[in-house]
Scaffold this motif. Structure first.
Motif, PDB file in Angstrom:
ATOM      1  N   UNK A 351      65.827 -53.691 -20.231  1.00 11.05           N
ATOM      2  CA  UNK A 351      67.171 -53.232 -19.861  1.00 11.05           C
ATOM      3  C   UNK A 351      67.601 -52.105 -20.784  1.00 11.05           C
ATOM      4  N   UNK A 352      68.118 -51.038 -20.216  1.00 13.42           N
ATOM      5  CA  UNK A 352      68.553 -49.891 -21.006  1.00 13.42           C
ATOM      6  C   UNK A 352      69.490 -49.048 -20.160  1.00 13.42           C
ATOM      7  N   UNK A 353      69.995 -47.966 -20.767  1.00 10.08           N
ATOM      8  CA  UNK A 353      70.872 -47.071 -20.037  1.00 10.08           C
ATOM      9  C   UNK A 353      70.155 -46.454 -18.840  1.00 10.08           C
ATOM     10  N   UNK A 354      68.830 -46.333 -18.930  1.00 14.58           N
ATOM     11  CA  UNK A 354      68.050 -45.774 -17.826  1.00 14.58           C
ATOM     12  C   UNK A 354      67.529 -46.851 -16.879  1.00 14.58           C
ATOM     13  N   UNK A 355      67.672 -48.112 -17.268  1.00 16.34           N
ATOM     14  CA  UNK A 355      67.182 -49.214 -16.437  1.00 16.34           C
ATOM     15  C   UNK A 355      68.214 -50.349 -16.458  1.00 16.34           C
ATOM     16  N   UNK A 356      69.379 -50.089 -15.870  1.00 17.65           N
ATOM     17  CA  UNK A 356      70.458 -51.079 -15.947  1.00 17.65           C
ATOM     18  C   UNK A 356      70.253 -52.236 -14.979  1.00 17.65           C
TER      19      UNK A 356
END
Length: 383
Positions: A351-356
């Motif tokens: 999970x990340x800003x590019x993979x919400x």
């Protein structure tokens, strides 16, 4: 960090009373204000004597009250000793003094209780302990903002007592006349430190305890966050009304940066919500969680989101349609969401800003939930 953190305008009471001196037209004599604590002891003695020497002559069906002094050898039961209406007290801390404010409950009311930063519609009669009436609304509701940091604010005591009561219900006749029933009604007995203290007003001498009988008809919720433009404060709000930022629901919000009012506040006052610990209470903080994204940005409905209602921001919780406006559907099926808990955009990546994660319905509805404007882990921090 809220970029407006260091802008704060306080309206502080003057520390001295200036009067003209007859000795020299060009000179003035400065009269220092009395000590708040010493004056409170005198005021409280006067108020308690009043409560023991006066009685409730009548309370009408519309909660108009008549109070008179017990005559010599009279058998009337004093306000202090009568049992028909609850006489109670509220502890109030102000300017280094722990007040114990008496108030009489004639009717609690059946509507909503205001927060001490809301606007109320109320009728009132103000008098001195000797019975002199110095002001009245003539039983007509007038609008007053209880927040003490506005121009021409009401006295501090009003914001401390009105939240103990509830509003009424209203009906509007065909000719536009509004009538109220089941409204809160009472009498507050205020020491001068929560009134005008050393500043005399028309028909009110300096250091006068005050008696207000009142009726609380209605209220308006307010949102007090502000910005500073050209040296002036401009109220803009953050999309969350003040009363929803009072998370312990006691009806009271304070700004402890006002060290004149709160030089050494009790622990109960320190519990006012300040999510990010920056010293700015949430009801005045444009970025409640201090994550660099404004509260309004975090609670604004995104374009194309599956939401209903007319507001541009999410309500605190899902809400129903207002039956008083049959031509408009204000129902809000979604409230302010928590951090999304649905599936990852790419389940094979972290999970990340590019993979919400995706939002699911429970993110908008389940309680309890930490709403995104109070959760500094969302929006996702940039790499």
């Amino acid at each position: 960090m809220n970029k407006f953190k260091y802008y704060f305008i306080l309206l502080l009471a003057g520390i001295s009373l200036v009067s003209c001196s007859k000795k020299d037209d060009d000179n003035t004599e400065t009269v220092p204000l009395r000590d708040y604590g010493t004056q409170y002891k005198a005021d409280n003695d006067s108020i308690e004597k009043y409560l023991k020497t006066h009685y409730i002559k009548e309370v009408t069906a519309n909660f108009d009250i008549t109070i008179e002094k017990i005559p010599a050898n009279g058998t009337q039961i004093s306000i202090k000793d009568q049992k028909d209406y609850l006489l109670t007290t509220r502890p109030v801390y102000s300017r280094g003094v722990n007040y114990n404010v008496y108030y009489l409950i004639l009717n609690e009311g059946k509507g909503k209780s205001p927060c001490n930063t809301d606007r109320v519609n109320a009728a009132y009669v103000g008098s001195l302990l000797d019975g002199t009436v110095f002001d009245t609304s003539y039983d007509i509701g007038r609008s007053f903002e209880l927040y003490v940091y506005v121009n021409n604010p009401v006295i501090d005591g009003w914001g401390e007592i009105f939240p103990q009561f509830k509003t009424g219900t209203s009906t509007t006749s065909d000719n536009g006349t509004v009538t109220y029933k089941d409204f809160g009604a009472g009498v507050m007995f205020l020491p001068s430190g929560l009134g005008y203290f050393g500043s005399p007003q028309t028909n009110i001498p300096a250091y006068s305890p005050l008696v207000f009988s009142f009726k609380l008809f209605d209220l308006q919720r307010l949102d007090h966050e502000f910005t500073v433009s050209n040296g002036s404060a401009l109220t803009v709000g953050d999309g969350v009304p003040d009363y929803l930022e009072d998370l312990n629901h006691d009806g009271y919000l304070y700004d402890l940066r006002d060290t004149a009012r709160f030089p050494s506040p009790p622990d109960s006052y320190k519990q006012d919500y300040d999510t990010d610990g920056d010293g700015i209470p949430d009801y005045l903080d444009l970025d409640d969680d201090g994550d660099g994204y404004s509260t309004r940005f975090e609670i604004t409905k995104p374009i194309g989101a599956p939401v209903t209602g007319t507001s541009l921001v999410y309500p605190w919780d899902p809400t129903l349609d207002n039956p008083a406006t049959p031509n408009v559907n204000e129902s809000e099926t979604f409230g302010i969401p928590r951090r999304p808990t649905g599936e990852l955009t790419d389940p094979n990546k972290a999970e990340s800003i590019d993979n919400p994660r995706k939002f699911v319905d429970d993110d908008y509805k389940v309680n309890p939930r930490v709403r995104i404007h109070l959760d500094k882990t969302y929006p996702y921090q940039k790499k």
